[in-house]
Write a protein that holds these residues in place. Structure first.
Motif, PDB file in Angstrom:
ATOM      1  N   TYR A  77      51.311  41.017  39.221  1.00 39.96           N
ATOM      2  CA  TYR A  77      49.868  40.903  39.051  1.00 39.96           C
ATOM      3  C   TYR A  77      49.523  39.421  39.080  1.00 39.96           C
ATOM      4  CZ  TYR A  77      45.185  41.528  36.998  1.00 39.96           C
ATOM      5  OH  TYR A  77      43.832  41.521  36.766  1.00 39.96           O
ATOM      6  N   LYS A  80      46.939  36.425  40.100  1.00 36.37           N
ATOM      7  CA  LYS A  80      45.505  36.246  40.249  1.00 36.37           C
ATOM      8  C   LYS A  80      45.202  34.831  40.745  1.00 36.37           C
ATOM      9  CE  LYS A  80      44.966  37.220  35.850  1.00 36.37           C
ATOM     10  NZ  LYS A  80      44.318  37.491  34.558  1.00 36.37           N
ATOM     11  N   CYS A 103      41.360  31.152  37.847  1.00 39.58           N
ATOM     12  CA  CYS A 103      40.053  31.663  37.433  1.00 39.58           C
ATOM     13  C   CYS A 103      39.535  30.955  36.187  1.00 39.58           C
ATOM     14  CB  CYS A 103      40.139  33.166  37.144  1.00 39.58           C
ATOM     15  SG  CYS A 103      40.547  34.158  38.584  1.00 39.58           S
ATOM     16  N   MET A 154      37.872  36.282  36.986  1.00 34.76           N
ATOM     17  CA  MET A 154      38.515  37.601  36.970  1.00 34.76           C
ATOM     18  C   MET A 154      38.344  38.209  35.585  1.00 34.76           C
ATOM     19  SD  MET A 154      40.470  39.637  39.016  1.00 34.76           S
ATOM     20  CE  MET A 154      41.835  38.939  39.976  1.00 34.76           C
ATOM     21  N   ASP A 196      39.354  41.238  33.411  1.00 34.11           N
ATOM     22  CA  ASP A 196      40.308  42.336  33.422  1.00 34.11           C
ATOM     23  C   ASP A 196      40.738  42.683  32.009  1.00 34.11           C
ATOM     24  OD1 ASP A 196      42.183  40.423  32.635  1.00 34.11           O
ATOM     25  OD2 ASP A 196      43.044  40.210  34.623  1.00 34.11           O
ATOM     26  N   LEU A 212      36.552  40.866  40.244  1.00 33.29           N
ATOM     27  CA  LEU A 212      36.679  39.507  40.758  1.00 33.29           C
ATOM     28  C   LEU A 212      35.291  39.025  41.147  1.00 33.29           C
ATOM     29  CD1 LEU A 212      38.382  37.097  41.709  1.00 33.29           C
ATOM     30  CD2 LEU A 212      38.730  38.306  43.867  1.00 33.29           C
ATOM     31  N   LEU A 221      40.488  37.042  47.071  1.00 36.02           N
ATOM     32  CA  LEU A 221      41.175  38.321  47.268  1.00 36.02           C
ATOM     33  C   LEU A 221      42.535  38.112  47.921  1.00 36.02           C
ATOM     34  CD1 LEU A 221      38.172  40.505  48.485  1.00 36.02           C
ATOM     35  CD2 LEU A 221      39.509  40.894  46.404  1.00 36.02           C
ATOM     36  N   GLN A 272      44.470  35.717  47.395  1.00 37.58           N
ATOM     37  CA  GLN A 272      45.376  35.218  46.359  1.00 37.58           C
ATOM     38  C   GLN A 272      45.678  36.261  45.286  1.00 37.58           C
ATOM     39  OE1 GLN A 272      44.362  31.176  44.862  1.00 37.58           O
ATOM     40  NE2 GLN A 272      42.750  31.192  46.406  1.00 37.58           N
ATOM     41  N   THR A 273      45.084  37.427  45.399  1.00 36.46           N
ATOM     42  CA  THR A 273      45.301  38.501  44.425  1.00 36.46           C
ATOM     43  C   THR A 273      46.439  39.388  44.911  1.00 36.46           C
ATOM     44  OG1 THR A 273      42.954  38.467  43.819  1.00 36.46           O
ATOM     45  CG2 THR A 273      44.233  40.404  43.183  1.00 36.46           C
ATOM     46  N   VAL A 285      42.581  46.186  47.291  1.00 33.60           N
ATOM     47  CA  VAL A 285      42.357  44.759  47.547  1.00 33.60           C
ATOM     48  C   VAL A 285      42.203  44.482  49.041  1.00 33.60           C
ATOM     49  CG1 VAL A 285      43.361  42.454  47.395  1.00 33.60           C
ATOM     50  CG2 VAL A 285      43.484  43.992  45.428  1.00 33.60           C
TER      51      VAL A 285
END
Length: 679
Positions: free
Chosen positions: A366, A368, A371, A381, A383, A402, A420, A422-423, A432
């Motif tokens: 996971y 991200k 951020c 982000m 979450d 996001l 996105l 980088q996610t 995604v």
């Protein structure tokens, strides 16, 4: 201000409220179910109280346990978040009776807006435009059918007590109405405990535009502009942006004032959203011709509230806490301004290429983008999960939100696509890559928006392969070589796996499966083990569409690789899950599987005639009995998971041999539901 509040929710909204409360010096109490014992929101709060088993009906919907937790911990107020009890008038009233502040509107406002039919009658009285339809109390199926025929198709059946896209069915012709009504009522009773519906005209080329409103206990109400939520699947939002592209200033003011009138009509206090369906009779190029109609009011904070925060610079959760404490609104209408453009993408555990089927699993990776919470220009982000957490079938499929902001829509779009990219999520299917396809689609880029965008642009959005076999295989080979180099022992020539031979170069074969098709990569080692030539092709022998070139790669920070092959150069992150390799690049992500024939020796194909659960969930109903003859495509069973219904259809003609479960049974993913025999 409050000293301590209890957050009667879970996931990202609970984490979001906890963060704002902490910044304001307010202590927080989390509640959690069995499934959430180690959840992020529990760690985010100062205290936590267990309230029951994993299913919402045994925990997050048990408001008497939540009230007990608030009293036991000394909380003065309860923030309901969204979903669960956030729009439950009985819960709001129970909080008041228990001497607790409900951080939301009064129970009377929830009651007034909670039933779609009643709210439409109120809005008609307040002068707010309405879509033609039937909102009467008589729920006789034949009457509803006649009303739909009179309105004219297509029509939309909507659960009167519904929300969040649940309990909605689009009906395009009269002969489909009865079945759609039955399905809608069943989902409505399961989701809301009320199967009353309304029927309204389905507006063609509709945009879904909502107005954020806020009221205080002194009678002041303002609107914080609009959000466009037109990009939807299954009537649930996928992307939200603010302000709405192409919105004429005069129309923005009209809709804002109509939303304020709606809020004042029910004595609204706190954060709320008035949702409008906007017709585009002049097409996408004539926004000045748009007409708006009241759809519903959500008497709570919305999932997409961060885009409003991004363009106004206001913290709406802080506004909620201050208003609930009795303070006036922080700003007047003339003090609110729009700054730039913001877009939010909902990242969900689902498979868009398989009809958005919900997915469960563990977040093994996971990663991200960098951020921050409110700094403009950097991704945000929201979450409620961490790497290693499991996404269970008990709750909504959303993993995170996001949010990006830019000076212009074009800048915000570019930032969203980059964020996105980088996610990286590995361990279960997500949307995604689908979101990237939508963001980069011509229709979305040009703001040709309506609620049918996804269906209309399906050819460009589904079953896309952004990386391609040559680069995917090159990244897979490079990653394997890097792993082998890491396993080498210094000073031990026998641990070297560099392909060195005294009198010749070595040629090494890599077998892959790429989207169900065989592929082969041939790697030729040069002198001193330097890999300098790669051939990649489809088919068992790798000759179909083969590409050849020099392979070069450089390890980068964070486990990434810079890979060059056949004139292509990219940054790639390759994550291995057994034989499956997830490859992430700036242009998109893909999956390629290494094939080891020895590892699968003796494995045979499973016998046919079985119908299995595509995800963990509950069996709602069977449409057949043992002995029934069925045809290919015929509906056999209905399952429910993550608040959505899914129909299981016959893969071929046959006869039902046996039903292996009963309605109401919980089943695991892959469980055999029934068996078919040849006709």
């Amino acid at each position: 201000m409050f000293d301590k509040i209890l957050i009667a929710n879970r996931g990202e909204i609970a984490c979001r409220v906890a963060a704002t409360a902490r910044r304001m010096g307010i202590k927080t109490v989390a509640v959690y179910s069995d499934a959430d014992a180690q959840a992020k929101h529990v760690a985010a709060c100062d205290e936590a109280v267990h309230i029951g088993a994993s299913a919402p009906k045994d925990s997050y919907l048990r408001w008497e346990r939540i009230l007990d937790a608030a009293k036991a911990t000394g909380a003065q107020a309860i923030h309901p978040g969204y979903g669960f009890l956030s729009e439950n008038e009985d819960f709001a009233r129970a909080c008041f009776d228990a001497g607790l502040v409900f951080i939301g509107p009064p129970a009377s406002a929830i009651a007034a807006m909670g039933l779609k039919a009643e709210s439409k009658r109120l809005m008609h009285k307040a002068g707010v435009p309405l879509v033609p339809g039937y909102q009467g109390e008589d729920q006789d199926p034949q009457l509803l059918h006649r009303e739909a025929d009179g309105i004219g198709y297509p029509v939309l059946i909507k659960a009167s007590a519904g929300g969040g896209g649940k309990g909605m069915r689009l009906v395009e012709k009269s002969e489909d109405f009865a079945a759609a009504l039955e399905s809608c009522k069943r989902e409505a009773i399961n989701s809301f405990g009320n199967d009353a519906v309304l029927v309204e005209k389905y507006v063609l080329r509709p945009r879904h535009i909502e107005i954020q409103v806020f009221g205080d206990t002194q009678g002041n109400v303002v609107y914080l502009f609009e959000r466009d939520c037109s990009v939807q699947r299954r009537h649930q939002k996928v992307l939200e942006e603010a302000p709405a592209p192409g919105m004429p200033p005069a129309l923005r003011q009209q809709m804002g004032e109509a939303a304020v009138a709606a809020a004042k009509a029910v004595g609204y206090v706190g954060a709320g959203t008035v949702e409008f369906i906007v017709e585009q009779p002049g097409g996408y190029e004539q926004p000045e011709a748009m007409k708006f109609y009241f759809m519903e009011m959500n008497t709570r904070l919305q999932v997409e509230h961060p885009v409003t925060e991004a363009i106004t610079g206001e913290d709406l959760v802080e506004w909620q806490l201050r208003v609930a404490f009795g303070e006036p609104l922080p700003k007047r209408q003339d003090e609110l301004k729009i700054i730039g453009h913001a877009i939010e993408a909902r990242i969900c555990a689902e498979n868009p290429d398989n009809q958005f089927l919900p997915a469960t699993g563990t977040l093994r990776v996971y990663a991200k983008p960098g951020c921050t919470a409110f700094e403009r220009g950097t991704p945000r982000m929201d979450d409620g999960v961490r790497q290693g957490d499991a996404i269970s079938p008990f709750y909504d499929s959303m993993i995170a939100k996001l949010i990006v902001h830019g000076d212009t829509r074009e800048q915000a779009l570019a930032r969203l696509d980059d964020a996105l990219a980088q996610t990286h999520i590995v361990g279960l299917a997500t949307n995604v890559q689908f979101l990237r396809h939508v963001v980069r689609s011509d229709a979305f880029q040009r703001a040709r928006l309506d609620t049918a965008l996804i269906q209309r642009e399906a050819a460009a959005l589904f079953d896309q392969e952004p990386v391609g076999l040559p680069l995917a295989a090159a990244a897979a080979v490079a990653a394997q070589l890097v792993r082998e180099q890491a396993d080498q022992q210094p000073g031990d020539p026998f641990s070297q796996r560099d392909g060195w031979q005294m009198l010749a170069s070595q040629r090494r074969r890599f077998a892959f499966d790429f989207h169900g098709q065989p592929a082969v990569a041939w790697l030729t080692y040069g002198q001193r083990g330097v890999a300098h030539r790669l051939v990649v092709g489809a088919g068992q022998d790798g000759t179909e569409g083969a590409q050849e070139g020099e392979l070069a790669f450089t390890p980068l920070q964070g486990g990434a690789l810079e890979v060059q092959f056949a004139g292509q150069r990219t940054r790639a992150n390759v994550y291995a899950q057994g034989e499956v390799l997830e490859v992430f690049t700036p242009r998109g992500a893909t999956r390629i599987t290494t094939v080891d024939p020895l590892a699968h020796a003796g494995v045979v194909a499973g016998e046919g005639g079985r119908l299995t659960a595509p995800m963990p969930g509950k069996v709602v109903s069977f449409a057949v009995q043992a002995g029934d003859k069925v045809t290919k495509g015929q509906a056999l069973a209905v399952m429910e998971a993550m608040k959505m219904e899914h129909t299981i259809a016959a893969p071929a003609d046959g006869v039902v041999a046996e039903l292996l479960y009963a309605p109401g049974d919980q089943v695991a993913e892959g469980a055999e539901l029934l068996t078919l025999a040849a006709a």
